[in-house]
Design a protein around this motif. Structure first.
Motif, PDB file in Angstrom:
ATOM      1  N   HIS A  63      40.476  55.484  10.932  1.00 25.69           N
ATOM      2  CA  HIS A  63      39.316  55.928  10.155  1.00 25.69           C
ATOM      3  C   HIS A  63      38.064  56.050  11.006  1.00 25.69           C
ATOM      4  O   HIS A  63      37.144  56.794  10.671  1.00 25.69           O
ATOM      5  CB  HIS A  63      39.073  54.976   8.978  1.00 25.69           C
ATOM      6  CG  HIS A  63      38.609  53.614   9.389  1.00 25.69           C
ATOM      7  ND1 HIS A  63      39.483  52.649   9.847  1.00 25.69           N
ATOM      8  CD2 HIS A  63      37.363  53.063   9.423  1.00 25.69           C
ATOM      9  CE1 HIS A  63      38.799  51.556  10.138  1.00 25.69           C
ATOM     10  NE2 HIS A  63      37.528  51.774   9.898  1.00 25.69           N
ATOM     11  N   ASP A  64      38.011  55.319  12.133  1.00 21.25           N
ATOM     12  CA  ASP A  64      36.854  55.440  13.011  1.00 21.25           C
ATOM     13  C   ASP A  64      37.233  56.037  14.365  1.00 21.25           C
ATOM     14  O   ASP A  64      36.513  55.877  15.344  1.00 21.25           O
ATOM     15  CB  ASP A  64      36.178  54.081  13.200  1.00 21.25           C
ATOM     16  CG  ASP A  64      37.149  53.024  13.701  1.00 21.25           C
ATOM     17  OD1 ASP A  64      38.350  53.336  13.815  1.00 21.25           O
ATOM     18  OD2 ASP A  64      36.708  51.896  13.980  1.00 21.25           O
ATOM     19  N   ALA A  65      38.363  56.727  14.396  1.00 21.20           N
ATOM     20  CA  ALA A  65      38.797  57.470  15.596  1.00 21.20           C
ATOM     21  C   ALA A  65      38.872  56.574  16.822  1.00 21.20           C
ATOM     22  O   ALA A  65      38.365  56.899  17.892  1.00 21.20           O
ATOM     23  CB  ALA A  65      37.859  58.652  15.853  1.00 21.20           C
ATOM     24  N   ARG A  66      39.538  55.433  16.674  1.00 22.81           N
ATOM     25  CA  ARG A  66      39.676  54.519  17.804  1.00 22.81           C
ATOM     26  C   ARG A  66      41.039  54.633  18.489  1.00 22.81           C
ATOM     27  O   ARG A  66      41.226  54.111  19.577  1.00 22.81           O
ATOM     28  CB  ARG A  66      39.463  53.067  17.351  1.00 22.81           C
ATOM     29  CG  ARG A  66      38.014  52.689  17.014  1.00 22.81           C
ATOM     30  CD  ARG A  66      37.094  52.910  18.185  1.00 22.81           C
ATOM     31  NE  ARG A  66      35.796  52.286  18.061  1.00 22.81           N
ATOM     32  CZ  ARG A  66      34.709  52.868  17.569  1.00 22.81           C
ATOM     33  NH1 ARG A  66      34.791  54.092  17.095  1.00 22.81           N
ATOM     34  NH2 ARG A  66      33.555  52.246  17.540  1.00 22.81           N
ATOM     35  N   GLU A  67      41.990  55.284  17.852  1.00 22.44           N
ATOM     36  CA  GLU A  67      43.316  55.465  18.457  1.00 22.44           C
ATOM     37  C   GLU A  67      43.383  56.881  19.024  1.00 22.44           C
ATOM     38  O   GLU A  67      43.355  57.858  18.282  1.00 22.44           O
ATOM     39  CB  GLU A  67      44.414  55.237  17.420  1.00 22.44           C
ATOM     40  CG  GLU A  67      44.420  53.832  16.836  1.00 22.44           C
ATOM     41  CD  GLU A  67      45.471  53.677  15.759  1.00 22.44           C
ATOM     42  OE1 GLU A  67      46.648  53.988  16.036  1.00 22.44           O
ATOM     43  OE2 GLU A  67      45.118  53.265  14.640  1.00 22.44           O
ATOM     44  N   LEU A  68      43.472  56.963  20.344  1.00 22.42           N
ATOM     45  CA  LEU A  68      43.312  58.248  21.030  1.00 22.42           C
ATOM     46  C   LEU A  68      44.462  58.494  21.993  1.00 22.42           C
ATOM     47  O   LEU A  68      45.014  57.562  22.571  1.00 22.42           O
ATOM     48  CB  LEU A  68      41.990  58.257  21.814  1.00 22.42           C
ATOM     49  CG  LEU A  68      40.732  57.869  21.025  1.00 22.42           C
ATOM     50  CD1 LEU A  68      39.570  57.634  21.972  1.00 22.42           C
ATOM     51  CD2 LEU A  68      40.391  58.942  20.004  1.00 22.42           C
ATOM     52  N   ALA A  69      44.790  59.773  22.162  1.00 27.13           N
ATOM     53  CA  ALA A  69      45.835  60.127  23.125  1.00 27.13           C
ATOM     54  C   ALA A  69      45.666  61.580  23.539  1.00 27.13           C
ATOM     55  O   ALA A  69      45.072  62.392  22.818  1.00 27.13           O
ATOM     56  CB  ALA A  69      47.224  59.900  22.537  1.00 27.13           C
ATOM     57  N   ILE A  70      46.194  61.883  24.707  1.00 27.94           N
ATOM     58  CA  ILE A  70      46.253  63.248  25.227  1.00 27.94           C
ATOM     59  C   ILE A  70      47.716  63.576  25.491  1.00 27.94           C
ATOM     60  O   ILE A  70      48.455  62.760  26.050  1.00 27.94           O
ATOM     61  CB  ILE A  70      45.449  63.388  26.538  1.00 27.94           C
ATOM     62  CG1 ILE A  70      43.948  63.275  26.259  1.00 27.94           C
ATOM     63  CG2 ILE A  70      45.754  64.709  27.226  1.00 27.94           C
ATOM     64  CD1 ILE A  70      43.368  64.445  25.493  1.00 27.94           C
ATOM     65  N   TYR A  71      48.127  64.774  25.087  1.00 30.18           N
ATOM     66  CA  TYR A  71      49.493  65.229  25.340  1.00 30.18           C
ATOM     67  C   TYR A  71      49.447  66.417  26.294  1.00 30.18           C
ATOM     68  O   TYR A  71      48.689  67.360  26.105  1.00 30.18           O
ATOM     69  CB  TYR A  71      50.176  65.642  24.033  1.00 30.18           C
ATOM     70  CG  TYR A  71      50.483  64.479  23.130  1.00 30.18           C
ATOM     71  CD1 TYR A  71      51.712  63.831  23.194  1.00 30.18           C
ATOM     72  CD2 TYR A  71      49.540  64.013  22.226  1.00 30.18           C
ATOM     73  CE1 TYR A  71      51.994  62.749  22.373  1.00 30.18           C
ATOM     74  CE2 TYR A  71      49.808  62.929  21.402  1.00 30.18           C
ATOM     75  CZ  TYR A  71      51.037  62.308  21.484  1.00 30.18           C
ATOM     76  OH  TYR A  71      51.308  61.234  20.672  1.00 30.18           O
ATOM     77  N   MET A  72      50.290  66.332  27.325  1.00 32.40           N
ATOM     78  CA  MET A  72      50.432  67.420  28.293  1.00 32.40           C
ATOM     79  C   MET A  72      51.920  67.672  28.494  1.00 32.40           C
ATOM     80  O   MET A  72      52.586  66.940  29.229  1.00 32.40           O
ATOM     81  CB  MET A  72      49.779  67.050  29.624  1.00 32.40           C
ATOM     82  CG  MET A  72      48.259  67.084  29.617  1.00 32.40           C
ATOM     83  SD  MET A  72      47.616  68.770  29.689  1.00 32.40           S
ATOM     84  CE  MET A  72      48.146  69.270  31.315  1.00 32.40           C
ATOM     85  N   GLY A  73      52.457  68.672  27.816  1.00 28.27           N
ATOM     86  CA  GLY A  73      53.893  68.908  27.911  1.00 28.27           C
ATOM     87  C   GLY A  73      54.658  67.709  27.381  1.00 28.27           C
ATOM     88  O   GLY A  73      54.444  67.265  26.252  1.00 28.27           O
ATOM     89  N   ASP A  74      55.531  67.164  28.220  1.00 27.11           N
ATOM     90  CA  ASP A  74      56.307  65.988  27.824  1.00 27.11           C
ATOM     91  C   ASP A  74      55.566  64.684  28.092  1.00 27.11           C
ATOM     92  O   ASP A  74      56.045  63.614  27.717  1.00 27.11           O
ATOM     93  CB  ASP A  74      57.643  65.960  28.583  1.00 27.11           C
ATOM     94  CG  ASP A  74      58.551  67.108  28.174  1.00 27.11           C
ATOM     95  OD1 ASP A  74      58.470  67.529  27.006  1.00 27.11           O
ATOM     96  OD2 ASP A  74      59.332  67.577  29.022  1.00 27.11           O
ATOM     97  N   ALA A  75      54.427  64.767  28.762  1.00 23.86           N
ATOM     98  CA  ALA A  75      53.678  63.561  29.118  1.00 23.86           C
ATOM     99  C   ALA A  75      52.607  63.281  28.069  1.00 23.86           C
ATOM    100  O   ALA A  75      52.045  64.198  27.466  1.00 23.86           O
ATOM    101  CB  ALA A  75      53.037  63.725  30.491  1.00 23.86           C
ATOM    102  N   SER A  76      52.332  62.018  27.857  1.00 22.74           N
ATOM    103  CA  SER A  76      51.265  61.616  26.940  1.00 22.74           C
ATOM    104  C   SER A  76      50.553  60.406  27.518  1.00 22.74           C
ATOM    105  O   SER A  76      51.151  59.597  28.227  1.00 22.74           O
ATOM    106  CB  SER A  76      51.826  61.288  25.555  1.00 22.74           C
ATOM    107  OG  SER A  76      52.661  60.155  25.611  1.00 22.74           O
TER     108      SER A  76
END
Length: 246
Positions: A63-76
């Motif tokens: 709800h406060d956008a604290r769980e973050l990730a970036i995805y690049m192809g098969d990598a995260s």
């Protein structure tokens, strides 16, 4: 603006309007990104847009956008973007540094030499000014983590294969052992039967010899003939070389 950030702001605006029209104010129904510190959304927007240009994608949850990730192809790559005192990996920093931001990958504790896993506001150099460096660094870290994950998966598959082979060998050894035991039991049963038959054959022969001796020694053979016939029948019953009586 990146669609993910735009979605967050739309939700925030809805909360703002609901709060303005409500007679009751609840903390959990207040907008989440009104404070000046939420420049983090602007930074996330720039980060997500930068990765989108190279085929990546940003991910936000909570709800406060604290769980973050970036995805690049098969990598995260999962990461935190927060005040250093709020970051799980920066709790030791002093409170007067809370107005700064720190971007830290979730696996920063296992960062290998030569690969950056964290960035922070520095004097005269904000995270916004490091954005290109951060994007490159996160991409490199993501590739490293992905290779590490692939290596772990390969090692796990090798281990599974080795365990399966060992289990197959164990089952084969058990089957061979049980087959040897079965054959040994059959051989023992045959030997035991042979010994019993040989013993019975000798007993039958002894009875016949005994009957013959009694006949020769008898003064009145006719008187013992009934007994002799019975004894010979008993010998025949014992003798395994004779066909069984119908």
């Amino acid at each position: 603006m990146h669609p993910t950030i735009e979605t967050l702001l739309r939700k925030d605006e809805k909360l703002r309007q609901e709060a303005a029209n409500s007679a009751f104010q609840f903390s959990w129904k207040q907008p989440k990104f009104d404070t000046p510190f939420e420049r983090r959304l602007l930074l996330l927007n720039g980060l997500f847009l930068g990765f989108a240009k190279v085929g990546g994608n940003g991910w936000v949850r909570g709800h406060d956008a604290r769980e973050l990730a970036i995805y690049m192809g098969d990598a995260s790559v999962s990461f935190e973007l927060d005040a250093p005192s709020q970051s799980r990996t920066r709790r030791h920093l002093a409170p007067n540094e809370d107005r700064t931001l720190c971007l830290c990958l979730s696996t920063a504790h296992s960062a290998p030499p030569g690969i950056s896993f964290s960035w922070r506001d520095e004097e005269g150099r904000t995270l916004e000014q490091q954005l290109t460096e951060i994007i490159i660094g996160m991409a490199v870290a993501g590739e490293h983590l992905h290779r590490k994950w692939l290596e772990q998966q390969a090692a796990w598959r090798r281990k599974q294969k080795e365990e399966a082979e060992l289990e197959a060998q164990r089952r084969k050894a058990d089957e061979d052992r049980r087959e040897r035991e079965r054959i040994a039991a059959l051989e023992k049963a045959k030997r035991d039967a042979l010994h019993r038959d040989a013993k019975a054959w000798r007993e039958a022969a002894d009875i016949r010899a005994y009957v013959e001796a009694v006949r020769r020694a008898a003064d009145a053979p006719d008187l013992i003939e009934s007994w002799a016939n019975w004894a010979l029948l008993e010998a025949d019953k014992l003798d395994p070389s004779r066909p069984a009586a119908p």
